[in-house]
Write a protein that holds these residues in place. Sequence first.
Motif, PDB file in Angstrom:
ATOM      1  N   TRP A  92       1.683  -4.977   9.620  1.00 53.42           N
ATOM      2  CA  TRP A  92       2.184  -3.907   8.775  1.00 53.42           C
ATOM      3  C   TRP A  92       3.643  -3.614   9.078  1.00 53.42           C
ATOM      4  O   TRP A  92       4.076  -3.729  10.240  1.00 53.42           O
ATOM      5  CB  TRP A  92       1.371  -2.632   9.000  1.00 53.42           C
ATOM      6  CG  TRP A  92      -0.015  -2.730   8.483  1.00 53.42           C
ATOM      7  CD1 TRP A  92      -1.088  -3.262   9.124  1.00 53.42           C
ATOM      8  CD2 TRP A  92      -0.490  -2.304   7.204  1.00 53.42           C
ATOM      9  NE1 TRP A  92      -2.206  -3.196   8.315  1.00 53.42           N
ATOM     10  CE2 TRP A  92      -1.861  -2.611   7.133  1.00 53.42           C
ATOM     11  CE3 TRP A  92       0.117  -1.697   6.100  1.00 53.42           C
ATOM     12  CZ2 TRP A  92      -2.640  -2.327   6.010  1.00 53.42           C
ATOM     13  CZ3 TRP A  92      -0.643  -1.411   4.987  1.00 53.42           C
ATOM     14  CH2 TRP A  92      -2.008  -1.722   4.946  1.00 53.42           C
ATOM     15  N   ALA A  98       2.298  -5.375   3.901  1.00 52.13           N
ATOM     16  CA  ALA A  98       1.355  -5.885   4.882  1.00 52.13           C
ATOM     17  C   ALA A  98       1.094  -7.360   4.634  1.00 52.13           C
ATOM     18  O   ALA A  98       1.225  -7.841   3.501  1.00 52.13           O
ATOM     19  CB  ALA A  98       0.051  -5.097   4.811  1.00 52.13           C
ATOM     20  N   PHE A 136      -4.294   0.895  -1.936  1.00 50.88           N
ATOM     21  CA  PHE A 136      -3.785  -0.380  -2.422  1.00 50.88           C
ATOM     22  C   PHE A 136      -2.895  -0.180  -3.642  1.00 50.88           C
ATOM     23  O   PHE A 136      -3.218   0.617  -4.533  1.00 50.88           O
ATOM     24  CB  PHE A 136      -4.960  -1.277  -2.793  1.00 50.88           C
ATOM     25  CG  PHE A 136      -4.585  -2.537  -3.513  1.00 50.88           C
ATOM     26  CD1 PHE A 136      -4.863  -2.692  -4.862  1.00 50.88           C
ATOM     27  CD2 PHE A 136      -3.937  -3.564  -2.850  1.00 50.88           C
ATOM     28  CE1 PHE A 136      -4.522  -3.839  -5.534  1.00 50.88           C
ATOM     29  CE2 PHE A 136      -3.584  -4.721  -3.521  1.00 50.88           C
ATOM     30  CZ  PHE A 136      -3.872  -4.862  -4.861  1.00 50.88           C
ATOM     31  N   ARG A 163      -4.386   5.761   2.791  1.00 54.40           N
ATOM     32  CA  ARG A 163      -3.526   4.653   2.380  1.00 54.40           C
ATOM     33  C   ARG A 163      -4.227   3.862   1.273  1.00 54.40           C
ATOM     34  O   ARG A 163      -5.359   3.402   1.458  1.00 54.40           O
ATOM     35  CB  ARG A 163      -3.233   3.769   3.586  1.00 54.40           C
ATOM     36  CG  ARG A 163      -2.157   2.749   3.357  1.00 54.40           C
ATOM     37  CD  ARG A 163      -1.558   2.290   4.669  1.00 54.40           C
ATOM     38  NE  ARG A 163      -2.545   1.860   5.636  1.00 54.40           N
ATOM     39  CZ  ARG A 163      -2.254   1.510   6.885  1.00 54.40           C
ATOM     40  NH1 ARG A 163      -1.009   1.540   7.300  1.00 54.40           N
ATOM     41  NH2 ARG A 163      -3.213   1.126   7.701  1.00 54.40           N
ATOM     42  N   PHE A 206       0.863  -1.178   0.000  1.00 56.96           N
ATOM     43  CA  PHE A 206       0.000   0.000   0.000  1.00 56.96           C
ATOM     44  C   PHE A 206       0.900   1.228   0.000  1.00 56.96           C
ATOM     45  O   PHE A 206       2.085   1.137   0.322  1.00 56.96           O
ATOM     46  CB  PHE A 206      -0.897   0.006   1.233  1.00 56.96           C
ATOM     47  CG  PHE A 206      -1.995  -1.015   1.189  1.00 56.96           C
ATOM     48  CD1 PHE A 206      -1.726  -2.358   1.420  1.00 56.96           C
ATOM     49  CD2 PHE A 206      -3.304  -0.653   0.906  1.00 56.96           C
ATOM     50  CE1 PHE A 206      -2.731  -3.316   1.360  1.00 56.96           C
ATOM     51  CE2 PHE A 206      -4.313  -1.602   0.854  1.00 56.96           C
ATOM     52  CZ  PHE A 206      -4.023  -2.925   1.081  1.00 56.96           C
ATOM     53  N   GLN A 213       0.883   5.683   0.881  1.00 57.47           N
ATOM     54  CA  GLN A 213       0.182   6.836   1.432  1.00 57.47           C
ATOM     55  C   GLN A 213       0.956   8.099   1.095  1.00 57.47           C
ATOM     56  O   GLN A 213       2.094   8.267   1.545  1.00 57.47           O
ATOM     57  CB  GLN A 213      -0.001   6.692   2.943  1.00 57.47           C
ATOM     58  CG  GLN A 213      -0.857   7.780   3.562  1.00 57.47           C
ATOM     59  CD  GLN A 213      -1.259   7.449   4.988  1.00 57.47           C
ATOM     60  OE1 GLN A 213      -0.634   6.643   5.658  1.00 57.47           O
ATOM     61  NE2 GLN A 213      -2.332   8.074   5.452  1.00 57.47           N
ATOM     62  N   THR A 223      -8.048  -3.990   0.342  1.00 59.88           N
ATOM     63  CA  THR A 223      -8.439  -3.056   1.397  1.00 59.88           C
ATOM     64  C   THR A 223      -7.498  -3.175   2.583  1.00 59.88           C
ATOM     65  O   THR A 223      -7.171  -4.289   3.027  1.00 59.88           O
ATOM     66  CB  THR A 223      -9.876  -3.332   1.866  1.00 59.88           C
ATOM     67  OG1 THR A 223      -9.962  -4.704   2.287  1.00 59.88           O
ATOM     68  CG2 THR A 223     -10.867  -3.110   0.754  1.00 59.88           C
ATOM     69  N   ASP A 224      -7.094  -2.025   3.114  1.00 62.43           N
ATOM     70  CA  ASP A 224      -6.093  -2.070   4.178  1.00 62.43           C
ATOM     71  C   ASP A 224      -6.622  -2.677   5.472  1.00 62.43           C
ATOM     72  O   ASP A 224      -5.865  -3.283   6.223  1.00 62.43           O
ATOM     73  CB  ASP A 224      -5.484  -0.693   4.423  1.00 62.43           C
ATOM     74  CG  ASP A 224      -6.494   0.354   4.842  1.00 62.43           C
ATOM     75  OD1 ASP A 224      -6.087   1.493   5.120  1.00 62.43           O
ATOM     76  OD2 ASP A 224      -7.705   0.045   4.883  1.00 62.43           O
ATOM     77  N   TYR A 266      -5.779  -6.445   6.415  1.00 61.15           N
ATOM     78  CA  TYR A 266      -4.434  -6.914   6.722  1.00 61.15           C
ATOM     79  C   TYR A 266      -4.159  -6.923   8.218  1.00 61.15           C
ATOM     80  O   TYR A 266      -4.567  -6.020   8.943  1.00 61.15           O
ATOM     81  CB  TYR A 266      -3.400  -6.076   5.983  1.00 61.15           C
ATOM     82  CG  TYR A 266      -3.379  -6.398   4.497  1.00 61.15           C
ATOM     83  CD1 TYR A 266      -4.357  -5.886   3.646  1.00 61.15           C
ATOM     84  CD2 TYR A 266      -2.410  -7.225   3.958  1.00 61.15           C
ATOM     85  CE1 TYR A 266      -4.361  -6.200   2.290  1.00 61.15           C
ATOM     86  CE2 TYR A 266      -2.393  -7.534   2.602  1.00 61.15           C
ATOM     87  CZ  TYR A 266      -3.380  -7.026   1.788  1.00 61.15           C
ATOM     88  OH  TYR A 266      -3.383  -7.338   0.445  1.00 61.15           O
TER      89      TYR A 266
END
Length: 124
Positions: free
Chosen positions: A114, A97, A47, A45, A37, A39, A107-108, A111
């Motif tokens: 990290w 992740a 994908f 953040r 991911f 940011q 989708t964060d 996960y």
Amino acid sequence: QVQLVESGGGLVQAGGSLRLSCAASGRTFSSYVMGWFRQAPGKGRLFVAAISKSGGSTYYADSVRGRFTISRDNAKYTVYLEMNSLEPEDTAVYYCAADTDGTYYYTDFAYDYWGQGAQVTVSS
């Protein structure tokens, strides 16, 4: 539990390349779907890419498909992100992740673990 450590970030000119690595602790690495991911400043953040547990399937965001390649080496407990034809818009902190399930790889929130992130800066 898995600990993830990214490396390979840095400053590169537009059109250049970088390879990010993410080293995982523990012998259960092959039990996880792995994702990348990113940011950017002031943004959420997003994908970038994901790879299945065996490495047989890969998934990419539209914005990076054809330029970035995700791969993994389960013997080395490491996942990679090869980034080519970099653009200033790719500037961000990149996170790897690990996800035990993989159903919602894009989708964060799916996960479980990290890394600390690696800065990638692309100058124009």
